[in-house]
Design an enzyme around this catalytic site. Structure first.
Site, PDB file in Angstrom:
ATOM      1  N   LYS A  22      -8.022  -6.703  -0.540  1.00  0.00           N
ATOM      2  CA  LYS A  22      -7.096  -7.658  -1.161  1.00  0.00           C
ATOM      3  C   LYS A  22      -6.788  -8.803  -0.198  1.00  0.00           C
ATOM      4  CE  LYS A  22      -2.552  -7.289  -1.054  1.00  0.00           C
ATOM      5  NZ  LYS A  22      -1.109  -7.294  -1.311  1.00  0.00           N
ATOM      6  N   CYS A 117       6.423  -9.140  -1.130  1.00  0.00           N
ATOM      7  CA  CYS A 117       7.027  -7.952  -0.512  1.00  0.00           C
ATOM      8  C   CYS A 117       8.466  -8.203  -0.093  1.00  0.00           C
ATOM      9  CB  CYS A 117       6.246  -7.547   0.731  1.00  0.00           C
ATOM     10  SG  CYS A 117       4.640  -6.873   0.374  1.00  0.00           S
TER      11      CYS A 117
END
Length: 420
Positions: A22, A117
């Site tokens: 990713k 995040c």
């Protein structure tokens, strides 16, 4: 929200294929904006963040064709909209990566400040200062970064005051089309940075030194089409190796790059694992043994990745002895400790240090994922726990792991996804 329900106590055994990384796929997709011709990118992982970035490109008018094997053809010459809007950017901090290539290729860009995040502060100041050094005008208004340049960006010597992966990538992409030579000092050395440089060079770029702390980019006037395969995900590899280790099992991870995992493999050997490697595979065998506790300190590549910290903590929970984990990269990255303690772990946090005293047995419990790697560590802990563990909020896991329950099932884990 989907949940994972795991019944622990099964020894994992088998072979799995590792997905594309990713953290390489996202900057490479952003870098497709630099090309004057269609480019094809293969081995993309089927993950939410990747889908979001492809959707962002499409929303900006970029022509994107995707097949059922996650090969993507991108033609940026059809771009109509030079804005990355909040509703897409808010879910993913990596969307800031479109800033450098857009201003370099199209002369302007407007990008909403990113989300993603929940761990600590990740300032984009380094990206912005670097672009200003290359001649861009930057304004931050109403939560948007507006960047523009008359003509081309100009090469510059840029010293980054902290090592930043996305900062290195953004400035490397911007410099690829700048006039003159750019030197990025104190650059990130991660394999994903090297993969991005390889991709830009395949399009006709002139980047040298990627993988060292000084990257030299000779700007070119245009970049052309190419085909590129994204490198394997070293963090996914490490996560499955630890999942096998905590259960006393055996695993062979295929289509991976052992040379990118030296720090991780060294710690796994310290924990008592027998490790064998080939060109593109790693085999781990615990031979039924209980792991030994390991101590580690996170640091930029090639040292121990912060993205493997929570998984090693999970391994320490049931290990013989006491292990100390020091987190030096991100603040507030021990949010999984509270959840692990619900399973009977013995962890004490002092500032940026966690002291883990191994216990004989964990007990299944309802736990909640707080960020991507924390959620993976809770799954690992659940594999070694007695009874049933429910992991809630697993959308975090889906941001970074492709088909985690299917891969674990293929290794013998008792795990199922329960839709909301």
């Amino acid at each position: 929200m989907d949940k994972l329900i795991i019944t622990g106590g099964q020894r994992l055994d088998g072979d799995i294929r590792i997905s594309g990384a990713k953290n390489a796929a996202l900057p490479i997709l952003a870098a497709t904006l630099l090309a004057d011709e269609p480019v094809t990118v293969g081995n993309l992982p089927h993950l939410q963040d990747v889908t979001t970035l492809i959707e962002l490109l499409g929303r900006m008018g970029v022509h994107v064709v995707i097949d059922d094997r996650m090969n993507v053809e991108v033609n940026a010459t059809t771009i109509k909209e030079l804005t990355a809007p909040y509703e897409l950017v808010k879910t993913m901090r990596a969307s800031i990566l479109v800033l450098g290539p857009m201003v370099a290729h199209f002369g302007k860009a407007s990008v909403s400040l990113p989300g993603g995040c929940a761990i600590g502060s990740r300032p984009v100041d380094i990206h912005l200062r670097g672009l200003e050094a290359m001649g861009a005008d930057i304004e931050v208004t109403n939560g948007y970064v507006n960047a523009s340049v008359d003509g081309r960006l100009k090469g510059a010597r840029i010293v980054m005051d902290v090592v930043t992966v996305t900062g290195t990538e953004n400035l490397m992409m911007a410099a690829a089309l700048a006039e003159g030579t750019t030197y990025l000092e104190n650059a990130a050395r991660e394999p994903e940075v090297v993969d991005l440089a390889d991709f830009i060079n395949a399009m006709g770029g002139k980047i040298s030194g990627a993988g060292t702390d000084t990257i030299t980019i000779e700007g070119v006037e245009r970049l052309t089409g190419c085909h590129h395969q994204v490198i394997a995900d070293r963090i996914e590899t490490g996560t499955y190796l630890i999942a096998a280790a905590i259960t006393g099992g055996r695993i062979k991870t295929k289509d991976t790059v052992p040379g990118t995992l030296d720090a991780v493999l060294q710690k796994l050997e310290e924990a008592g694992a027998k490790i064998t490697t080939g060109d593109d595979w790693i085999e781990l065998d615990m031979q039924g043994r209980r792991p030994k506790a390991v101590s580690l300190r996170t640091a930029p590549y090639p040292a121990m990745p912060t993205d493997m910290q929570a998984q090693f903590m999970a391994l320490n929970l049931v290990a013989e002895g006491t292990g100390t984990i020091v987190e030096t990269i991100f603040e507030n990255r021990f949010m999984h400790v509270q959840e692990m303690n619900r399973m009977g772990a013995d962890i004490e946090v002092q500032g940026n240090t966690a002291i883990c005293r191994g216990v004989e047995q964990l007990t299944g419990a309802p736990v909640m994922a707080t960020d991507l790697r924390a959620s993976a560590s809770l799954v690992i802990a659940a594999l070694a726990a007695s009874g049933e563990t429910t992991v809630d909020r697993i959308y975090h896991i889906d941001r970074g792991y492709e088909c985690i329950e299917e891969k674990l099932q293929s290794l013998g884990a008792i795990i199922r996804r329960v839709p909301r």
